[in-house]
Each structure stands twice: as structure tokens, then as C-alpha cells.
Design a protein around this motif. Structure first.
Motif, PDB file in Angstrom:
ATOM      1  N   MET A 145      77.372 100.599  60.335  1.00  0.00           N
ATOM      2  CA  MET A 145      76.120 101.160  59.814  1.00  0.00           C
ATOM      3  C   MET A 145      75.731 100.432  58.517  1.00  0.00           C
ATOM      4  N   ASN A 146      74.472 100.007  58.453  1.00  0.00           N
ATOM      5  CA  ASN A 146      74.038  99.197  57.313  1.00  0.00           C
ATOM      6  C   ASN A 146      73.536 100.090  56.167  1.00  0.00           C
ATOM      7  N   PRO A 147      74.160  99.998  54.987  1.00  0.00           N
ATOM      8  CA  PRO A 147      73.716 100.874  53.893  1.00  0.00           C
ATOM      9  C   PRO A 147      72.449 100.388  53.180  1.00  0.00           C
ATOM     10  N   ALA A 148      71.979  99.157  53.492  1.00  0.00           N
ATOM     11  CA  ALA A 148      70.872  98.566  52.723  1.00  0.00           C
ATOM     12  C   ALA A 148      69.608  99.434  52.705  1.00  0.00           C
ATOM     13  N   PRO A 149      69.156  99.998  53.847  1.00  0.00           N
ATOM     14  CA  PRO A 149      67.924 100.797  53.788  1.00  0.00           C
ATOM     15  C   PRO A 149      68.059 102.021  52.882  1.00  0.00           C
ATOM     16  N   ALA A 150      69.217 102.704  52.991  1.00  0.00           N
ATOM     17  CA  ALA A 150      69.419 103.900  52.167  1.00  0.00           C
ATOM     18  C   ALA A 150      69.420 103.536  50.686  1.00  0.00           C
ATOM     19  N   TYR A 151      70.100 102.429  50.350  1.00  0.00           N
ATOM     20  CA  TYR A 151      70.152 102.029  48.938  1.00  0.00           C
ATOM     21  C   TYR A 151      68.812 101.473  48.455  1.00  0.00           C
ATOM     22  N   THR A 152      67.999 100.942  49.377  1.00  0.00           N
ATOM     23  CA  THR A 152      66.653 100.497  48.977  1.00  0.00           C
ATOM     24  C   THR A 152      65.806 101.705  48.583  1.00  0.00           C
ATOM     25  N   VAL A 153      65.923 102.784  49.364  1.00  0.00           N
ATOM     26  CA  VAL A 153      65.196 104.017  49.007  1.00  0.00           C
ATOM     27  C   VAL A 153      65.688 104.530  47.661  1.00  0.00           C
ATOM     28  N   PRO A 188      72.343 110.411  64.472  1.00  0.00           N
ATOM     29  CA  PRO A 188      71.942 111.265  63.335  1.00  0.00           C
ATOM     30  C   PRO A 188      72.562 110.826  62.009  1.00  0.00           C
ATOM     31  N   ALA A 189      73.663 110.054  62.070  1.00  0.00           N
ATOM     32  CA  ALA A 189      74.279 109.589  60.822  1.00  0.00           C
ATOM     33  C   ALA A 189      73.401 108.547  60.125  1.00  0.00           C
ATOM     34  N   VAL A 190      72.448 107.974  60.868  1.00  0.00           N
ATOM     35  CA  VAL A 190      71.515 107.009  60.255  1.00  0.00           C
ATOM     36  C   VAL A 190      70.259 107.770  59.837  1.00  0.00           C
ATOM     37  N   GLY A 191      70.294 108.325  58.656  1.00  0.00           N
ATOM     38  CA  GLY A 191      69.102 108.974  58.095  1.00  0.00           C
ATOM     39  C   GLY A 191      68.909 110.408  58.518  1.00  0.00           C
ATOM     40  N   GLY A 192      69.710 110.941  59.413  1.00  0.00           N
ATOM     41  CA  GLY A 192      69.564 112.338  59.804  1.00  0.00           C
ATOM     42  C   GLY A 192      69.070 112.496  61.229  1.00  0.00           C
ATOM     43  N   SER A 193      68.874 113.762  61.618  1.00  0.00           N
ATOM     44  CA  SER A 193      68.447 114.056  62.987  1.00  0.00           C
ATOM     45  C   SER A 193      67.126 113.375  63.295  1.00  0.00           C
ATOM     46  N   PRO A 194      67.000 112.824  64.510  1.00  0.00           N
ATOM     47  CA  PRO A 194      65.723 112.204  64.865  1.00  0.00           C
ATOM     48  C   PRO A 194      64.643 113.262  65.097  1.00  0.00           C
ATOM     49  N   SER A 202      66.009 110.833  50.164  1.00  0.00           N
ATOM     50  CA  SER A 202      67.162 109.984  49.861  1.00  0.00           C
ATOM     51  C   SER A 202      68.464 110.784  49.938  1.00  0.00           C
ATOM     52  N   VAL A 203      68.443 112.023  49.423  1.00  0.00           N
ATOM     53  CA  VAL A 203      69.635 112.882  49.475  1.00  0.00           C
ATOM     54  C   VAL A 203      69.992 113.202  50.932  1.00  0.00           C
ATOM     55  N   ILE A 204      68.969 113.482  51.759  1.00  0.00           N
ATOM     56  CA  ILE A 204      69.229 113.786  53.179  1.00  0.00           C
ATOM     57  C   ILE A 204      69.856 112.572  53.875  1.00  0.00           C
ATOM     58  N   VAL A 205      69.326 111.381  53.562  1.00  0.00           N
ATOM     59  CA  VAL A 205      69.844 110.151  54.186  1.00  0.00           C
ATOM     60  C   VAL A 205      71.322 109.955  53.843  1.00  0.00           C
ATOM     61  N   PHE A 206      71.660 110.095  52.560  1.00  0.00           N
ATOM     62  CA  PHE A 206      73.054 109.869  52.157  1.00  0.00           C
ATOM     63  C   PHE A 206      73.977 110.975  52.681  1.00  0.00           C
ATOM     64  N   GLY A 242      76.338 107.191  47.504  1.00  0.00           N
ATOM     65  CA  GLY A 242      74.886 107.320  47.397  1.00  0.00           C
ATOM     66  C   GLY A 242      74.463 108.740  47.080  1.00  0.00           C
ATOM     67  N   LEU A 243      75.159 109.721  47.676  1.00  0.00           N
ATOM     68  CA  LEU A 243      74.811 111.120  47.406  1.00  0.00           C
ATOM     69  C   LEU A 243      75.113 111.479  45.960  1.00  0.00           C
TER      70      LEU A 243
END
Lengths: 196, 364
Positions: free
Chosen positions: B1-9, B73-79, B142-146, B158-159
Motif C-alpha cells: 500500500m502506497n502511503p504517498a497519497p495519504a501523506y500528500t493530503v 477499505p484500508a486504502v482511504g476507508g470504505s468505498p 486525513s484522519v479517516i484515511v490514516f 500519520g494518525l
């Protein structure tokens, strides 16, 4: 396509904007001069002040420049300004030291300042200088009603994001009933040791 | 899983946070304003970066879904199905992106507002409050994503970094309630409630030792940074554009006194009580409220000391800081709001777990 590749142009754009902005900032030094369109006179003990307004009449919430010019200039003088108005609590005064106007440094003043409410406002000056201390008030300055849409309408429109957040939480709460699942998913499962 | 999008947010929200502190300091220390200032650029860039990263993630997940790969769902939460199923958006990125889009929309309204009323730096104007809520939405996203990625070390880190950003930002919004003439200080109440709720939510969500302490340490580091950064940046920018500083400056960064400076003490109490409750087998029904109430009292009383020392003797609600009335009313405020914060913190943690249940396995 990798995300980093997708994001690269935006990051580069943001960096370019950040680095280009100081170059653009140079012409911005020419901030609007302070224009006085109306004046009033105040006698504070031995000191005579001319109070200037950059717009007239005044309207609530609309910002303007104020200038306070003592005869003979600022040299050797200091003082305070206390404002009273209908927006302030009974007996309370908004008191502050007299400061030079940032865009007209040879006089005292307030820049881009608004008065929050309509009604009668007064400005009391206390000036200390070579001839001692003097106090004078410019009273009954009429501030008209605010321009633009009614505040209730503005607040309703601008409350939509927070109402949306509350609605989002309410839907999530209703759907999942978190109070019933505290033990179920072990968020606070008693006797569950912390992981080292 | 790539953390870059979450850390960009997260980077976007950090830019927004630093930008707003710089902007307010600029108004207080220097003054003349136009829309095109560097602090505004930083503020708007923050939301833009977070919004673009969120949009990219929504498009990627939508594209993967259409290719027959179920969303994790681990990528940013539930779709979440958006616009009748045209898009599949992970919940965290959907919330973050919506906040960024609203920010740009209300930015236009703010521009119109200033054209009507001028550039007086009033923090609690309707468009400004809408802008602050919009940025807060991005921070919540951002909190939901982490939280969804809490099985990964980068998700937990991140959280722990994302929650303090939200704590730092909330006084800006609660400040708007000050004009309502409430019997309590809205900023104090907001600081107590959100600081306790968010720290406790983080600790319960991650279920590890020292999470509350870690969040408090990061919060302290952010305060230290902004204590230095905002006056420094305002002065450097003023020098650069050739503007003088105002006379009679106070020297205290204007937004920082409302943020709890002694959160580490409250976090120690929270950690201690949580650990004690677990060891003794106290009921999960009321342990969060108990921990929240204790944390709330500590934050409330520490804010009394903090705000009175920074404002030269006046307490946060305009009374003498040393008066018995002030102490008693602040204890009551801390108890009630802290208990409510604890109640909600545990339930929010449940919702965060349910949002990405697969990752839940790691903590058991």
C-alpha cells in the motif's frame, strides 16, 4: 500510471507559484494611499486633533482608514484611543495605544478597520505630550446599517459545511449504532493487553 | 500500500495550518492586505494539494473498481458510491476532497465579501467560518484515511500527526461563537472539548501504549514551530515587500494562546486512567467518559493558567484567573465537556474501526 507521476505537475506548479510570487510581489508595494474624505475636530485638553475618515458616511462592518492628526505632529506625543459603541458590552471600552498608521507613518491611525455594529459610536483620545495630559471625545459618530445581504442569510449559506459534517456524522451513527458495538469490536475491550 | 497519497493530503493540511497562522500574524503585525499575498497562496495551495491528491485517489479507485478489482477499505476507508455509482470514492478521500472543493467555492464567496466590506481582518465573518470548516473537513478526511491504514506503521504515524493538526485548527472555528454572548468562553470550551475528544479517539483507535502522549508531543512540537514561524514569516515578508511593522505589537502569536499548551499533562492523565481501567476491568460503558472528564479538568485548568499568563492577568472568561468562581466554573466546564468528549471519542473510534474492519485484526 503511478500516483507520483500524476501528482508531479501539480506539485511543480505549486512550487513555481510559490517561487514566482515574490517576483510578483514587488509591484504590490504600491498599496492604496490613505485618502481622507471627511474630517472631524476634537479638543483633547491642550491638544487639537483632526480625525479623518477614508469613507463617509460610515457603515457597519465596512472597513476604512482612520487618521488622527494632532496639531504640531506626533513628535513627543503618545496616547490612547478608547472606542465605545452599541456592539460592546455595557461599560466596556475598546482601548488601545495610539499607533502610527502603517501606510501614513506621519500620523496616528487605524487601517482597514471596521466598526461591527450600526448606531452611535464615540472615540475618546487621551494624549500625553509636552503640555501634559489631555482628554477629549468625538461623540455621536453615526454608523449606518451594514451593506449587503442580511447577516442571517450569509450565516445560513456559510453554515452549510458544518451542517453537512453534522449530517454525515448523524448518518454514520444511525447506520452503525456505535454505542452497541463498543465491546463487540473491542475498542475498549477490558483485559485486552496493550500491544507492546 | 502506497502511503504517498495519504501523506500528500496531510502535507496539504499542514500547509493550510501554517498558512492561516502566517496570514493572521501578517494582519496583526503588518496590515495592508490584498487577496494576492504569500500567506493566502500558502493557505490556498494547501487545500489545492490535498484536494488534488484526494481526487486522484477517487479516480484511481474508480478505475480499479471498473477493471474488476474490489476496493480495499484500508486504502482511504470504505468505498462510497458517488453520483449514482459513476465514481467509487474511499470515504476518507471523499471527505478530504469535499472539504477542499468547498474551500475553493467559499474562497470565491470570501472574495466577493471583501469586495463589499473591505479587507478588515475579521476572523469570524461568515465566509471565513465556512472556509475554516471546509479546511477542517479536509483534516477530518486525513484522519479517516490514516485510521483506515492503522495496520501499517505509516498509517499509525500519520494518525498521530494528523490529529494534532485538527486540534490546532479548531479554535479558529469555535472563535466564531464568541460573538453570541454565551455564558461560557466558546474558545475555552472548544479547546477543552476537541483536544480531549481527539486525543482520546486516537488512543482508543490505535489501542497502543503512549498514543495519547505521542499526539500531545506532536501537538507541542507544532505549537513550538508556529510560535517561531508565524512572527518570523510575517517580518521577513514585510521586509521583502518594504512595509513597516505596526507600532505597539504585543509579541504573542495571535492564534496560539487558544491552543492547549499543557496537553502533555492531560495526555499523561488520559494514558494513566485508560491503563488503570483496563487492568482493573472497568466498564467500557463509562470508562471513556471518566477518562474524558479527568482530561477535561486538566485541560480546562491548564488553559486558565495559560490564558491568564498570556493575557496579563485576565482569565479566559474575563474574570480574574485567581478567583474561586473562575476555578470552580472551569472545573465544571472541564468535567462536563470532557465527559461528553470521552463519550463521543469512543464512539468515533468505533466508527473508524468499522470504516476499515479488515485492518482491525492487527490490534487483537
Amino acid at each position: 500510471m503511478r500516483l507520483t507521476t500524476l501528482l508531479a505537475p501539480y506539485v511543480m506548479g505549486a512550487v513555481m507559484l510559490l517561487t514566482a510570487a515574490p517576483a510578483q510581489a514587488e509591484p504590490e508595494q504600491a498599496y492604496a494611499p490613505v485618502e481622507v474624505v471627511h474630517t472631524e475636530q476634537v479638543q483633547a485638553g491642550p491638544y487639537h486633533l483632526t480625525v479623518g475618515f477614508s469613507t463617509w458616511p460610515l457603515r457597519a462592518m465596512q472597513s476604512l482608514d482612520f487618521t488622527f492628526v494632532p496639531d504640531g505632529g506626533l513628535s513627543g506625543k503618545s496616547g490612547t484611543l478608547a472606542m465605545t459603541g452599541p456592539g460592546l458590552k455595557q461599560g466596556m471600552r475598546r482601548e488601545s495605544p495610539l499607533s502610527r498608521h502603517p501606510r501614513k507613518r506621519d500620523v496616528w491611525g487605524l487601517d482597514i478597520q471596521s466598526l461591527p455594529t450600526a448606531g452611535q459610536w464615540s472615540f475618546t483620545f487621551t494624549v500625553n505630550g509636552p503640555r501634559g495630559q489631555g482628554t477629549g471625545t468625538l461623540g455621536n459618530v453615526t454608523v449606518l446599517e451594514q451593506p449587503g445581504p442580511p447577516l442571517a442569510l450569509s450565516w445560513t449559506l456559510c453554515s452549510l459545511p458544518v451542517l453537512g459534517l453534522i449530517a454525515f456524522l448523524a448518518v454514520a451513527w444511525r447506520r452503525h449504532r456505535p454505542s452497541r458495538r463498543l465491546a463487540l469490536i473491542g475498542v475498549l475491550k477490558i483485559r485486552t493487553p496493550y500491544r507492546p | 500500500m502506497n502511503p504517498a497519497p495519504a501523506y500528500t493530503v496531510l502535507a496539504g493540511t499542514l500547509m493550510s495550518l501554517a498558512g492561516i497562522h502566517w496570514d493572521v500574524q501578517w494582519h496583526v503585525d503588518v496590515g495592508p492586505d490584498t487577496f494576492f499575498t504569500l500567506p493566502h497562496l500558502m493557505l490556498y495551495s494547501g487545500s489545492a494539494i490535498a484536494g488534488i491528491a484526494s481526487l486522484v485517489m477517487v479516480l484511481r479507485v474508480t478505475s480499479a473498481q471498473r477493471a474488476g478489482h474490489p476496493a480495499d477499505p484500508a486504502v482511504g476507508g470504505s468505498p462510497v458510491r458517488v453520483l449514482g455509482g459513476r465514481f467509487t470514492a474511499p470515504l476518507g478521500y471523499l471527505v478530504a476532497g469535499t472539504g477542499a472543493a468547498l474551500f475553493l467555492l467559499y474562497g470565491l464567496l470570501d472574495l466577493w465579501w471583501h469586495s463589499l466590506y473591505g479587507f478588515d481582518a475579521v476572523l469570524d465573518s461568515p465566509p471565513h467560518v465556512a472556509l475554516f470548516i471546509s479546511i477542517s473537513l479536509t483534516m477530518v478526511g486525513s484522519v479517516i484515511v490514516f485510521a483506515a491504514a492503522r495496520a501499517q506503521p505509516w498509517g499509525r504515524i500519520g494518525l498521530v500527526a494528523g490529529i494534532p493538526v485538527l486540534i490546532m485548527f479548531t479554535p479558529l472555528t469555535t472563535n466564531a461563537f464568541s460573538r453570541l454572548g454565551l455564558p461560557i468562553d466558546a474558545r475555552l470550551a472548544g479547546s477543552v472539548f476537541f483536544a480531549v475528544c481527539l486525543v482520546l479517539m486516537g488512543a482508543i483507535t490505535l489501542r497502543r501504549r503512549r498514543v495519547a502522549l505521542s499526539i500531545a508531543v506532536v501537538l507541542g512540537l507544532m505549537q513550538l514551530f508556529l510560535w517561531w514561524f508565524s512572527p518570523w514569516a510575517a517580518r521577513v515578508y514585510a521586509d521583502y515587500v518594504g512595509l513597516p511593522l505596526r507600532d505597539n505589537l504585543v509579541g504573542v502569536p495571535p492564534l496560539l494562546p487558544s491552543i492547549p499548551m499543557f496537553m502533555l499533562v492531560a495526555a499523561l492523565v488520559i494514558e494513566g486512567l485508560l491503563g488503570l481501567g483496563r487492568r482493573r476491568g472497568w466498564s467500557a460503558r463509562w470508562l471513556p467518559q471518566l477518562v474524558g472528564a479527568a482530561g477535561g479538568v486538566v485541560v480546562s485548568l491548564s488553559m486558565l493558567v495559560q490564558m491568564s499568563s498570556l493575557s496579563g492577568g485576565a482569565g479566559p472568561v474575563g474574570r480574574s484567573a485567581a478567583s474561586v468562581t473562575a476555578v470552580v466554573s472551569d472545573v465544571l466546564l472541564g468535567l462536563t465537556l470532557g465527559a461528553l468528549a470521552g463519550f463521543l471519542a469512543a464512539r468515533f473510534a468505533v466508527l473508524l474501526h468499522l470504516n476499515a474492519p479488515a485492518a482491525d485484526q492487527e490490534g487483537r
